[in-house]
Design an enzyme around this catalytic site. Structure first.
Site, PDB file in Angstrom:
ATOM      1  CE  LYS A 283      -4.168   1.764   2.223  1.00  0.00           C
ATOM      2  NZ  LYS A 283      -5.172   1.520   3.267  1.00  0.00           N
ATOM      3  CD  GLU A 369     -19.584  -1.794   8.309  1.00  0.00           C
ATOM      4  OE1 GLU A 369     -18.717  -1.015   7.891  1.00  0.00           O
ATOM      5  OE2 GLU A 369     -19.858  -2.887   7.742  1.00  0.00           O
ATOM      6  NE  ARG A 397     -21.588  -2.825   4.207  1.00  0.00           N
ATOM      7  CZ  ARG A 397     -20.512  -3.124   3.477  1.00  0.00           C
ATOM      8  NH1 ARG A 397     -19.611  -2.216   3.251  1.00  0.00           N
ATOM      9  NH2 ARG A 397     -20.347  -4.321   3.000  1.00  0.00           N
TER      10      ARG A 397
END
Length: 641
Positions: A283, A369, A397
């Site tokens: 990354k 979540e 969600r």
């Protein structure tokens, strides 16, 4: 100053890329990375993840026949290099700006974006649907899902993989492992194994082996099949994915074209399927400031390409997120039952600060979540006080868990809803437009909205005292309004608002941080001869019935204002007025809310102005409701003038 990119300058679409010599692809990737760094330094935006997939993006568009082969990026913030290669380079410096490119993949923006992705972990399900559609239609096209950057921590990805056999060889999943959380060290041996295991000759031999195994007596067949999977699992580490029905290949170096290209070509041409290719990337690769500040450079404002210094204006007031974090820490210092939960957003929600002080009472559950909410509910059953901090857009969600696991059981989970209202550059996928509507529909729920940072402090303390039902506090992205914070928080009376300014003709009942604009509007209305009361509702549920009755009885016009969609606070006020018979009288009522559309990204102040939720919009709504012109005159007064 823009970098020199002679090869990239010749590429407008992936078709142009496929005309580039294979040996020049790494140069294309280098130029693409330089162009992305240059563009994001001007616009700001998501940064680290895109830099990590530059070589992978080039390789995928080179090997696969996009857009006929469907390429789906999980969490569209990986897709900046993809946008540059797919005809949008000339607009890349407009990304996240009003009228410019979306920061995520968007179907209406390009045929190369077959699926919009602002939330994570959707790519495999979407790709599976596309792959099965091709299978049903007997089309040869592939569907390629690139998933990573934490998205594999969400259960939806595994639900899709469990069903992936339906797609056959038309589905390919690229696991972009950019934090070394799964992969061992990669090198020439792993690349060699990946190339061999994905080759047509090996797959043909494996198919022959499967047919041979089928002819063996059942005990021998089971043993032989397990031996083959076990041996390949030892060599590659892919046993989990094998069990989910995928043919696993990897791990391979995601920055080495000599490793990537042959493997992708092999899986493209394979009859085996579905296939998962495990690619290890870094990354932020290629930017000298990323390695030491991984989270800081996940998403950035404008920055200096040479020094890496981010161009941030000096804050005028603390952010709501920081105010929440400090208020929760203060509450937790006095109450050891308070615990905090985040779903992969510790710094975004401010809970990194809480975790630094209370590491044993802080939980980051990953991009999950649904699990976060039910985990919090479980803690609540045992007498703990869970504060579940989730962005408004991501709480959507977990709605079933909010209903079934918290509200129905009256468990005191405290939902701290960050990024409520409009969020500017992240656009409609991240706007917190719907939480008031979907939470106030739940029986017994307490829903608070902070008008300023001082109110947020009070509401955090108030939520800590609510122990017989779930509650929620919503607050926006960005800085507060600059009010002084209370040294000792006030515990608010549940369901009671407050009068902020007294008037006699117009009543403005505000929920949330539009209160400052309501006060500005009141000044303008007073100047036009319209005496105006401004009230802060504080609670969307339960409503302050006494306050609403008083405002309705003593004013000619009642305006409700909220930073949410239709069906929220204003709708509940209207319902109460109707039930009470108040609407049958002479009172005029108007509900101001977000428009019934998905607003494109822009500066928040522009978006609120477009929605009519600024001072000018409030004044205009009042004058129109009262039959006044822009000068505040009635039709008769204007005629006589």
């Amino acid at each position: 100053m823009r970098p020199e990119t002679p090869l990239l300058d010749r590429i407008n679409t992936p078709k142009d890329l496929r005309d580039v010599k294979r040996d020049d692809l790494q140069r294309v990737a280098d130029e693409l990375r330089a162009e992305m760094i240059s563009a994001v330094s001007v616009t700001g935006g998501h940064f680290g993840a895109g830099l990590g997939v530059v070589e992978l993006t080039v390789a995928l568009h080179y090997v696969f026949n996009t857009p006929e082969d469907r390429l789906i990026w999980d969490v569209g913030h990986q897709a900046y290099p993809h946008k540059i290669l797919t005809g949008r380079r000339d607009r890349i410096r407009s990304i996240r700006q009003g009228g410019g490119l979306s920061p995520f993949t968007k179907r209406s923006e390009s045929e190369y974006d077959p699926f919009g992705a602002g939330h994570s972990s959707t790519s495999i399900s979407a790709a599976l649907g596309m792959a099965v559609a091709n299978k049903l239609a007997d089309k040869p096209g592939k569907a390629i899902a690139v998933i990573g950057d934490g998205a594999m921590s969400a259960g939806m990805a595994y639900e899709a993989m469990n069903n992936a056999y339906e797609a056959g060889n038309r589905l390919i999943v690229i696991l972009n492992d950019n934090d070394m959380s799964i992969a061992p060290a990669v090198g020439s041996m792993s690349a060699y194994l990946a190339r061999i295991l994905s080759s047509r000759s090996f797959l043909s031999f494996r198919e022959f082996g499967k047919k041979l195994i089928a002819k063996l007596p059942k005990p021998l067949a089971v043993t032989a099949r397990r031996a083959e999977e076990y041996a390949r699992g030892i060599a590659t580490g892919g046993t989990l994915f094998d069990e989910l029905g995928f043919y696993y290949v990897g791990p391979i170096d995601g920055h080495n074209m000599e490793h990537l290209l042959p493997v992708l070509e092999n899986v493209r041409d394979a009859d085996e399927g579905p296939i998962l290719v495990h690619v290890v990337t870094e990354k932020g690769r290629g930017h000298p400031f990323e390695a030491a500040h991984v989270e800081k450079y996940h998403a950035v404002p404008q920055f200096d390409v040479v020094t890496g210094e981010q161009k941030k204006s000096a804050p005028k007031a603390p952010s709501y997120t920081n105010v929440f974090a400090k208020a929760l820490i203060a509450a937790a210092e006095k109450d050891d039952k308070i615990v905090a939960i985040t779903a992969a957003m510790p710094s975004g929600t401010g809970l990194d600060k809480f975790a630094a002080q209370f590491p044993d009472r802080s939980f980051d559950v990953g991009i999950a979540e649904q699990h976060a909410v039910t985990f919090a509910a479980g803690l609540a059953t045992e007498g703990y006080k869970p504060f579940c901090a989730i962005y408004s857009t991501f709480l959507q969600r977990a709605y079933d868990q909010v209903v079934h696991d918290a509200a129905v059981q009256k468990l005191p989970v405290r939902f701290m809803i960050d990024r409520a209202g409009l969020v500017g550059a992240d656009g409609p996928t991240h706007a917190g437009s719907f939480d008031v509507g979907f939470l106030t529909n739940l029986p017994g729920m307490v829903v608070m909205a902070a008008a300023d940072e001082a109110e947020l402090v009070n509401m955090v303390a108030t939520a800590a005292t609510i122990d017989d039902r779930p509650s929620a506090v919503r607050y926006p992205r960005g800085e507060g309004v600059g009010v002084a914070l209370p040294e000792v928080p006030e515990i608010l009376e549940i369901g009671k608002g407050r009068i902020v300014r007294e008037g006699s003709k117009i009543a403005i009942l505000s929920l949330g941080t539009r209160l400052a604009e309501a006060l500005k509007a009141a000044d303008e209305l007073e100047a036009r001869g319209l005496s105006t009361t401004v009230a802060d509702a504080r609670f969307a549920k339960p409503l302050d019935h006494a306050l609403i009755r008083d405002l309705a009885a003593s004013h000619d016009l009642l305006i409700t204002i909220e930073e949410g969609s239709i069906g929220g606070f204003g709708a509940h006020v209207m319902d109460f007025l109707a039930e009470e018979g108040i609407l049958d009288g002479n009172l005029k009522v108007r509900a101001m809310k977000l428009p019934d559309t998905f607003q494109d990204h822009d500066k928040p102040e522009t978006m609120y102005a477009d929605a009519g939720l600024d001072a000018a919009g409030i004044v205009s709504t009042v004058l129109k409701a009262m039959g006044r012109n822009d000068l505040g005159q009635s039709a008769a007064e204007a005629a006589s003038a």
